[in-house]
Design an enzyme around this catalytic site. Structure first.
Site, PDB file in Angstrom:
ATOM      1  N   LYS A  92      12.666 -16.141  -8.550  1.00  0.00           N
ATOM      2  CA  LYS A  92      12.458 -15.167  -9.637  1.00  0.00           C
ATOM      3  C   LYS A  92      11.483 -15.730 -10.664  1.00  0.00           C
ATOM      4  CE  LYS A  92      13.635 -12.235  -8.288  1.00  0.00           C
ATOM      5  NZ  LYS A  92      14.407 -11.928  -7.111  1.00  0.00           N
ATOM      6  N   GLU A 126      17.168 -18.585  -5.398  1.00  0.00           N
ATOM      7  CA  GLU A 126      16.825 -17.259  -5.934  1.00  0.00           C
ATOM      8  C   GLU A 126      16.294 -17.381  -7.371  1.00  0.00           C
ATOM      9  OE1 GLU A 126      16.193 -14.424  -5.146  1.00  0.00           O
ATOM     10  OE2 GLU A 126      16.756 -13.011  -6.696  1.00  0.00           O
ATOM     11  N   GLU A 178       7.812 -15.988  -9.304  1.00  0.00           N
ATOM     12  CA  GLU A 178       7.083 -14.753  -9.025  1.00  0.00           C
ATOM     13  C   GLU A 178       6.705 -13.969 -10.270  1.00  0.00           C
ATOM     14  OE1 GLU A 178       9.048 -12.051  -6.294  1.00  0.00           O
ATOM     15  OE2 GLU A 178      10.972 -12.383  -7.235  1.00  0.00           O
ATOM     16  N   ARG A 230       4.217  -0.753  -4.573  1.00  0.00           N
ATOM     17  CA  ARG A 230       3.828  -1.126  -3.216  1.00  0.00           C
ATOM     18  C   ARG A 230       2.532  -1.927  -3.175  1.00  0.00           C
ATOM     19  NH1 ARG A 230       5.017   1.572   1.364  1.00  0.00           N
ATOM     20  NH2 ARG A 230       7.032   2.575   1.320  1.00  0.00           N
ATOM     21  N   LYS A 285       5.940  -4.731  -3.461  1.00  0.00           N
ATOM     22  CA  LYS A 285       7.384  -4.589  -3.289  1.00  0.00           C
ATOM     23  C   LYS A 285       7.792  -4.565  -1.825  1.00  0.00           C
ATOM     24  CE  LYS A 285      11.473  -3.601  -4.973  1.00  0.00           C
ATOM     25  NZ  LYS A 285      12.083  -4.791  -5.571  1.00  0.00           N
ATOM     26  N   ASN A 320      -1.881   2.635   5.243  1.00  0.00           N
ATOM     27  CA  ASN A 320      -0.955   1.542   4.928  1.00  0.00           C
ATOM     28  C   ASN A 320      -0.651   0.838   6.237  1.00  0.00           C
ATOM     29  OD1 ASN A 320       1.129  -0.148   4.094  1.00  0.00           O
ATOM     30  ND2 ASN A 320       2.673   1.464   4.229  1.00  0.00           N
ATOM     31  N   GLY A 321      -0.902  -0.473   6.292  1.00  0.00           N
ATOM     32  CA  GLY A 321      -0.639  -1.229   7.522  1.00  0.00           C
ATOM     33  C   GLY A 321      -1.834  -2.093   7.867  1.00  0.00           C
ATOM     34  N   TRP A 330      -2.486  -2.964  -1.594  1.00  0.00           N
ATOM     35  CA  TRP A 330      -2.170  -4.385  -1.601  1.00  0.00           C
ATOM     36  C   TRP A 330      -3.095  -4.976  -0.544  1.00  0.00           C
ATOM     37  CZ3 TRP A 330      -0.198  -8.206   1.735  1.00  0.00           C
ATOM     38  CH2 TRP A 330       0.189  -9.393   1.110  1.00  0.00           C
ATOM     39  N   CYS A 333       0.849  -1.187   0.000  1.00  0.00           N
ATOM     40  CA  CYS A 333       0.000   0.000   0.000  1.00  0.00           C
ATOM     41  C   CYS A 333       0.890   1.244   0.000  1.00  0.00           C
ATOM     42  CB  CYS A 333      -0.948   0.095   1.186  1.00  0.00           C
ATOM     43  SG  CYS A 333      -2.129  -1.247   1.280  1.00  0.00           S
ATOM     44  N   HIS A 375      17.587 -37.419  -2.508  1.00  0.00           N
ATOM     45  CA  HIS A 375      16.863 -37.696  -1.257  1.00  0.00           C
ATOM     46  C   HIS A 375      15.375 -37.401  -1.392  1.00  0.00           C
ATOM     47  CE1 HIS A 375      20.653 -38.477   0.660  1.00  0.00           C
ATOM     48  NE2 HIS A 375      21.126 -37.357   0.134  1.00  0.00           N
TER      49      HIS A 375
HETATM   50  C1  F6R Z   1      11.713 -11.225  -4.502  1.00  0.00           C
HETATM   51  C2  F6R Z   1      11.548 -10.114  -3.600  1.00  0.00           C
HETATM   52  C3  F6R Z   1      11.160 -10.402  -2.194  1.00  0.00           C
HETATM   53  C4  F6R Z   1      11.949  -9.485  -1.233  1.00  0.00           C
HETATM   54  C5  F6R Z   1      11.425  -9.666   0.197  1.00  0.00           C
HETATM   55  C6  F6R Z   1      12.208  -8.861   1.194  1.00  0.00           C
HETATM   56  O1  F6R Z   1      12.053 -10.812  -5.783  1.00  0.00           O
HETATM   57  O2  F6R Z   1      11.691  -8.989  -3.967  1.00  0.00           O
HETATM   58  O3  F6R Z   1      11.343 -11.739  -1.864  1.00  0.00           O
HETATM   59  O4  F6R Z   1      13.294  -9.809  -1.314  1.00  0.00           O
HETATM   60  O5  F6R Z   1      10.073  -9.273   0.244  1.00  0.00           O
HETATM   61  O6  F6R Z   1      12.117  -7.495   0.941  1.00  0.00           O
HETATM   62  P1  F6R Z   1      13.186  -6.494   1.528  1.00  0.00           P
HETATM   63  O7  F6R Z   1      14.480  -6.849   0.935  1.00  0.00           O
HETATM   64  O8  F6R Z   1      12.693  -5.145   1.112  1.00  0.00           O
HETATM   65  O9  F6R Z   1      13.177  -6.683   3.018  1.00  0.00           O
END
Ligand code: F6R
Length: 607
Positions: free
Chosen positions: A483, A479, A486, A27, A602, A98-99, A74, A2, A502
């Site tokens: 990627k 990772e 998502e 956000r 984000k 936001n929250g 969000w 948000c 395993h």
């Molecule tokens: C994946 C991604 C998330 C963030 C996670 C932590 O591409 O962006 O997994 O890495 O939400 O966010 P931060 O780094 O802002 O604490």
């Protein structure tokens, strides 16, 4: 998670509010809304889905006024529908939030018992009713806020407009970030400095519990005890240009390609290239006394921490615990005195990571943070602030923040090793030499963009994809899988390559591409053996390695991706590039929304 913005201005605000929302869409983008105050009316426009829908709504149904608030959502409580979209309003008050208001249920029941009717399923609407109740009882906006804030539990950043007060907006924060922006005859509220970048660079960051009255003349800030306070006005340094897409099709693509520059920028704060030494910021505690490190982070930042664990243990011989932040506090970790708690975060606002930081602080740990937003809550609460200089990351999938985090963590590992007497001056010089090579190696990795784009169609039809890596490349496998899932919505998992037999090897068949990360080096042979086990069972392998590795093991693979030959220290930075590009091109091939994938946001400021 948000984004909120408020403007009390000289000119019409609706377009500028929407423009601010555009810069905060990362956000959350489940719905958006605006409310202005004009002629004693609250004029509210809302739309579900992406911001474009709100723009259309405003096209046909404008919201005039020189004061207004806006929100990009969000969803937490209630589906992403128009009725759940912010601003929430009663007859007297409109607000954006936001929250999460954790005690909204009893508050809502109380309000309903007093005859108030709700039009949404959100937690936020209770705040609008609570404030409205006070205003309807004759209290001023200020007194209404003083009466309501102590009733709220949870996390909030709020911007509140009042129907009968076209000369003020009120903001409040607890747990979620809120900034005040100072303009010429105008004042602003925003979730971050980025939202306000084209409006002003003069920013004050509210502290926990602060609330603020803004007018066209400026801002009066109060702490949680309602005492007037001053908060320093800083120059944000975030220009509107740094958050443009430029010639790139997506922010994520732009951010992937920025990596050589931003990693170099980050490294320049942590190494002295001429002397070939590491150089960390001054700290007022003795790093050599640290005898245990606890790393806590979420998502991609957590994977950076996993790589760092290898480095801290290998170079500095310090034992390292690592947890995802959402689990950390709940296992009641044993934190011995003398420990360093290290938090890694792009945003510096991730609720779980921030809560873990506060938990460690309360337990007497020394707090270090690796963070990309130097004004964030985590940055402000750290004993040792280690900023990454990746610049604003807008694409929801993290890319450049990750490689910059690795750059800082490698320098920190070397510094710790020096402090612990585990590294000679020559070994330090060698580490620095390798780190200096990273930007050029990242460039060389990016040169394979077209090859990766050309083979993405081999992965795009898959329903499941596995990623394998060993040692520091295991977090890279995790990772890579994150990627891919998502942004392309393909189910993907990363495994330590030795773990395959395993259990996960049962998943292997011709329809499951297996991406193997295997730079030539000490772990290459073992990873390749695991890869052959996959191939022997009909698995289709995409091998990512350097020319030497591909010459040795590339034959018969579904596809190969060549990387420059690099020292194992910087391999995790360099191998981040092909997994990012592979996910990117697969998502483009599938036509998904790369920068704003479904259900994500984000900055995750709720637990
Ligand atoms: C994946 C991604 C998330 C963030 C996670 C932590 O591409 O962006 O997994 O890495 O939400 O966010 P931060 O780094 O802002 O604490």
């Amino acid at each position: 998670m948000c984004g909120i913005i408020g403007i009390i201005g000289k000119d019409q605000v609706a377009d500028r509010l929407v423009d601010g929302l555009k810069r905060m869409e990362y956000r959350g983008y489940d719905s958006a809304g605006v409310c202005t105050v004009e002629g004693g009316q609250l004029i509210r426009r809302r739309a579900e889905g992406k911001l474009g829908n709100l723009v259309k709504e405003l096209g046909g149904n404008p919201a005039p006024g020189t004061l207004g608030i806006a929100h990009t959502r969000w969803a937490t409580h209630g589906a992403p529908t128009t009725s759940n979209a912010h601003p929430h309003a009663t007859g007297e008050v409109a607000l954006v939030h936001n929250g999460i208001i954790e005690n909204f249920k009893p508050l809502r029941e109380g309000l309903q018992a007093r005859g108030r009717r709700f039009e949404s399923e959100t937690d936020t609407e209770v705040v609008a009713h609570l404030v409205s109740e006070q205003v309807e009882a004759g209290l001023s906006p200020q007194d209404a806020i003083k009466a309501v804030l102590p009733q709220l539990r949870g996390a909030f950043a709020l911007a509140i407009a009042f129907r009968q007060h076209p000369d003020l907006l009120i903001g409040a924060r607890l747990g979620s970030p809120l900034v005040v922006g100072y303009g010429e005859g105008e004042t602003y509220l925003g979730s971050d400095a980025l939202a306000l970048a084209p409006l002003t660079q003069k920013i004050a960051y509210l502290e926990e519990g602060d609330w603020v009255i803004i007018s066209r003349e400026g801002a009066q800030i109060f702490d949680s005890e309602n005492n007037p306070v001053t908060r320093e006005i800083t120059t944000s340094g975030v220009s509107a240009a740094t958050i443009e897409k430029g010639n790139y099709r997506h922010y994520m693509q732009k951010e992937i390609f920025e990596q050589p520059v931003v990693v170099a920028q980050t490294l320049s704060s942590y190494i002295r290239p001429l002397e070939q030494t590491v150089a960390l910021p001054q700290m007022d505690f003795d790093l050599s006394a640290i005898d245990r490190i606890t790393i806590v982070a979420c998502g991609t930042s957590y994977y950076a921490g996993m790589v760092a664990k290898y480095w801290f243990e290998t170079f500095a011989r310090i034992p390292v615990d690592i947890d995802v932040a959402s689990e950390f506090r709940y296992r009641d970790p044993v934190l011995q005195p003398g420990g360093l708690a290290l938090f890694i975060s792009q945003s510096g606002e991730t609720a779980d990571t921030l809560a873990a930081l506060r938990h460690c602080k309360a337990q007497g740990q020394t707090i270090a943070v690796v963070v990309n937003v130097p004004t964030s809550s985590m940055a402000r609460e750290a004993d040792l602030l280690l900023p990454t200089h990746a610049g604003p990351e807008i694409g929801v999938a993290s890319t450049k923040a990750f490689t910059c985090q690795l750059a800082v963590l490698a320098a920190l590992a070397a510094h710790l090793a020096l402090c612990k007497g585990k590294l000679s001056a020559e070994e330090e010089r060698e580490i620095v030499r390798h780190l200096i090579e990273a930007p050029a190696a990242l460039n060389a990795a990016l040169a394979h963009d077209e090859d990766i784009s050309a083979m993405a169609h081999l992965v795009a039809p898959a329903r499941d994809v596995l990623y394998l890596g060993r040692g520091p490349d295991y977090p890279l496998a995790l990772e890579g899988a994150l990627k891919l899932k998502e942004i392309s919505y393909i189910h993907a998992e990363g495994y330590a390559s030795g773990e395959m037999k395993h259990g996960p090897i049962a998943l292997i068949d011709e329809a499951v591409p297996v991406v193997v990360l295997a730079p030539s080096g000490p772990l290459f042979e073992k990873t390749v053996s695991n890869m052959q086990e996959v191939r022997a069972r009909g698995g289709k392998v995409v091998l990512i390695s350097d020319a030497e590795g591909l010459a040795e093991a590339g034959e018969g693979c579904l596809a190969t991706i060549e990387m420059p030959k690099v020292h194992p220290l910087i391999a995790p930075l360099v191998y981040a590039v092909p997994v990012q590009l592979l996910a990117y091109h697969v998502a483009v091939a599938k036509g998904t929304d790369v920068d704003q994938p479904r259900n994500l946001a984000k900055s995750v400021t709720v637990e």
